[in-house]
Design an enzyme around this catalytic site. Structure first.
Site, PDB file in Angstrom:
ATOM      1  CB  SER A 163      -0.846  -0.030   1.283  1.00 15.11           C
ATOM      2  OG  SER A 163      -1.375   1.245   1.567  1.00 15.11           O
ATOM      3  CE1 TYR A 221      -4.332  -2.163   5.163  1.00 19.71           C
ATOM      4  CE2 TYR A 221      -2.897  -0.281   4.759  1.00 19.71           C
ATOM      5  CZ  TYR A 221      -3.748  -1.273   4.287  1.00 19.71           C
ATOM      6  OH  TYR A 221      -3.993  -1.363   2.933  1.00 19.71           O
TER       7      TYR A 221
HETATM    8  P1  NAD Z   1     -11.416  -6.328   0.404  1.00 16.48           P
HETATM    9  O1  NAD Z   1     -11.930  -6.195   1.792  1.00 16.48           O
HETATM   10  O2  NAD Z   1     -12.264  -5.882  -0.725  1.00 16.48           O
HETATM   11  O3  NAD Z   1     -10.998  -7.848   0.139  1.00 16.48           O
HETATM   12  C1  NAD Z   1     -10.189  -8.556   1.050  1.00 16.48           C
HETATM   13  C2  NAD Z   1     -10.453 -10.040   0.892  1.00 16.48           C
HETATM   14  O4  NAD Z   1      -9.611 -10.690   1.874  1.00 16.48           O
HETATM   15  C3  NAD Z   1     -11.905 -10.412   1.208  1.00 16.48           C
HETATM   16  O5  NAD Z   1     -12.396 -11.293   0.215  1.00 16.48           O
HETATM   17  C4  NAD Z   1     -11.802 -11.089   2.551  1.00 16.48           C
HETATM   18  O6  NAD Z   1     -12.788 -12.097   2.771  1.00 16.48           O
HETATM   19  C5  NAD Z   1     -10.395 -11.669   2.525  1.00 16.48           C
HETATM   20  N1  NAD Z   1      -9.890 -11.895   3.875  1.00 16.48           N
HETATM   21  C6  NAD Z   1      -9.957 -11.052   4.935  1.00 16.48           C
HETATM   22  N2  NAD Z   1      -9.475 -11.650   6.026  1.00 16.48           N
HETATM   23  C7  NAD Z   1      -9.079 -12.893   5.659  1.00 16.48           C
HETATM   24  C8  NAD Z   1      -8.513 -13.989   6.353  1.00 16.48           C
HETATM   25  N3  NAD Z   1      -8.273 -13.941   7.666  1.00 16.48           N
HETATM   26  N4  NAD Z   1      -8.226 -15.103   5.660  1.00 16.48           N
HETATM   27  C9  NAD Z   1      -8.503 -15.174   4.338  1.00 16.48           C
HETATM   28  N5  NAD Z   1      -9.045 -14.189   3.624  1.00 16.48           N
HETATM   29  C10 NAD Z   1      -9.328 -13.055   4.286  1.00 16.48           C
HETATM   30  O7  NAD Z   1      -9.995  -5.589   0.411  1.00 16.48           O
HETATM   31  P2  NAD Z   1      -9.159  -4.873  -0.756  1.00 16.48           P
HETATM   32  O8  NAD Z   1      -9.406  -3.428  -0.651  1.00 16.48           O
HETATM   33  O9  NAD Z   1      -9.352  -5.556  -2.054  1.00 16.48           O
HETATM   34  O10 NAD Z   1      -7.673  -5.106  -0.228  1.00 16.48           O
HETATM   35  C11 NAD Z   1      -6.836  -6.135  -0.720  1.00 16.48           C
HETATM   36  C12 NAD Z   1      -5.400  -5.827  -0.353  1.00 16.48           C
HETATM   37  O11 NAD Z   1      -5.009  -4.591  -0.936  1.00 16.48           O
HETATM   38  C13 NAD Z   1      -5.162  -5.693   1.161  1.00 16.48           C
HETATM   39  O12 NAD Z   1      -3.924  -6.278   1.494  1.00 16.48           O
HETATM   40  C14 NAD Z   1      -5.118  -4.196   1.350  1.00 16.48           C
HETATM   41  O13 NAD Z   1      -4.360  -3.833   2.458  1.00 16.48           O
HETATM   42  C15 NAD Z   1      -4.471  -3.763   0.051  1.00 16.48           C
HETATM   43  N6  NAD Z   1      -4.733  -2.364  -0.268  1.00 16.48           N
HETATM   44  C16 NAD Z   1      -6.025  -1.910  -0.394  1.00 16.48           C
HETATM   45  C17 NAD Z   1      -6.237  -0.577  -0.676  1.00 16.48           C
HETATM   46  C18 NAD Z   1      -7.619  -0.007  -0.833  1.00 16.48           C
HETATM   47  O14 NAD Z   1      -7.739   1.222  -0.822  1.00 16.48           O
HETATM   48  N7  NAD Z   1      -8.655  -0.801  -0.969  1.00 16.48           N
HETATM   49  C19 NAD Z   1      -5.157   0.287  -0.835  1.00 16.48           C
HETATM   50  C20 NAD Z   1      -3.866  -0.199  -0.700  1.00 16.48           C
HETATM   51  C21 NAD Z   1      -3.672  -1.531  -0.417  1.00 16.48           C
END
Ligand code: NAD
Length: 296
Positions: A178, A191
């Site tokens: 991120s 985080y």
């Molecule tokens: P999201 O919440 O849409 O999806 C996350 C997925 O991970 C979900 O399907 C959830 O069920 C699964 N998950 C959560 N806990 C879990 C566990 N204990 N075991 C197995 N699966 C699990 O999230 P996202 O926004 O798509 O984020 C995905 C990645 O991208 C993360 O690592 C997040 O930190 C990173 N990220 C997101 C953003 C953003 O703005 N959305 C920005 C930078 C980085």
């Protein structure tokens, strides 16, 4: 779309939603067989069904070992994975342009991860959660859970994946970090700490894997339009003392030059490139996709 990943086996953690789901479509669309590992059975199955709907056929086969339920897809003549050999629950789908299978697993339960990444050519460490709270009020158990899910689980999966990658002389480790892997924001201690740790882990993996044909990189999005971001709006409003309707503009986009949220498919296209043969010299790096946030 090119089928340059045909014959490759990919594992996408958290592949049931948001960025992970977009990565599943990107990698399967390029011909890879994608294992979707997610704690949500519904989300993982829906991801597989969506890949199937693009032209695959579905199979189901259920038998479960402790800790991991597997709900997946046959792939184009793929070997059974280590966890499958151990009798995990599975059902799935294979398409002309790639295929997918789903594994229902809590990645924070690190005891369940031993066999998940065996036989994987492309590992996308993506599963993550967010907690927004001042440090003095931060639940220590929530802090630990985030380190387990977002730092220890990637370590264990990389550890399990590398021997096979070394043997085959090819591998791709792609870590969803991120902008918070590179810089901090208040109220996101767990985080930010986990993502900074992931950056270090990714670089060490690059240094050790380089001579074996294995690359390791971080992808660093700014705020992406996903359920994870939608879920934190209320908390952001509370800690910043502003109305929820103003969170996107006043908190999430203040550092962005482009002034819009990133789309999951935009992140997935970068992941797809990093997974390709063309990215063999791209390693040990962090690739921002943040609308200019980190240029400041
Ligand atoms: P999201 O919440 O849409 O999806 C996350 C997925 O991970 C979900 O399907 C959830 O069920 C699964 N998950 C959560 N806990 C879990 C566990 N204990 N075991 C197995 N699966 C699990 O999230 P996202 O926004 O798509 O984020 C995905 C990645 O991208 C993360 O690592 C997040 O930190 C990173 N990220 C997101 C953003 C953003 O703005 N959305 C920005 C930078 C980085």
């Amino acid at each position: 779309m090119t089928h340059d990943l045909q014959g490759r086996r990919a594992l996408v953690t958290g592949g049931g939603s948001g960025i992970g789901l977009a990565c599943v479509h990107e990698l399967a669309g390029r011909g890879a067989h994608v294992v979707v590992a997610d704690v949500s059975e519904e989300a993982a199955s829906a991801a597989v069904a969506a890949v199937t709907a693009r032209g695959g056929s579905a199979t189901a086969d259920v038998s479960a070992p402790a800790g991991v339920a597997h709900n997946g897809a046959e792939r184009n003549g793929a070997e059974r994975s280590g966890a499958e050999r151990n009798g995990a629950e599975r059902s799935g789908a294979a398409g002309a342009s790639g295929s997918a299978e789903a594994w229902v697993v809590d990645l924070a339960d690190t005891a369940a991860l031993d066999t998940l990444a065996l036989d994987v050519d492309i590992l996308v460490n993506n599963a993550g959660v967010q907690r927004v709270s001042p440090i003095e009020a931060f639940d220590p158990e929530a802090f630990r859970l985030i380190q387990r899910l977002m730092l220890e689980a990637p370590f264990l999966l990389i550890r399990a994946a590398l021997p096979g990658m070394y043997e085959r002389g090819w591998g791709r480790i792609i870590n969803l970090s991120s902008v918070h892997g590179l810089r901090a924001s208040p109220f996101k201690s767990a985080y930010v700490a986990a993502k900074h740790g992931l950056e270090g882990l990714s670089k060490v993996t690059a240094l050790e894997g380089g001579a074996h044909g294995v690359t390791s990189n971080c992808v660093n999005p700014g705020y992406v339009r996903t359920p994870l971001v939608e879920r934190q709006v209320a908390d952001q409003a509370r800690v910043h003392g502003i109305p929820e309707s103003e969170v996107v503009e006043r908190v999430m986009l203040t550092e962005s030059a482009v002034k819009r949220l990133v789309e999951p498919a935009e992140v997935a296209s970068l992941v797809g490139w990093l997974a390709s043969d063309r990215a063999g010299m791209a390693t040990g790096a962090s690739y921002t996709m943040d609308g200019g946030w980190s240029a400041r």
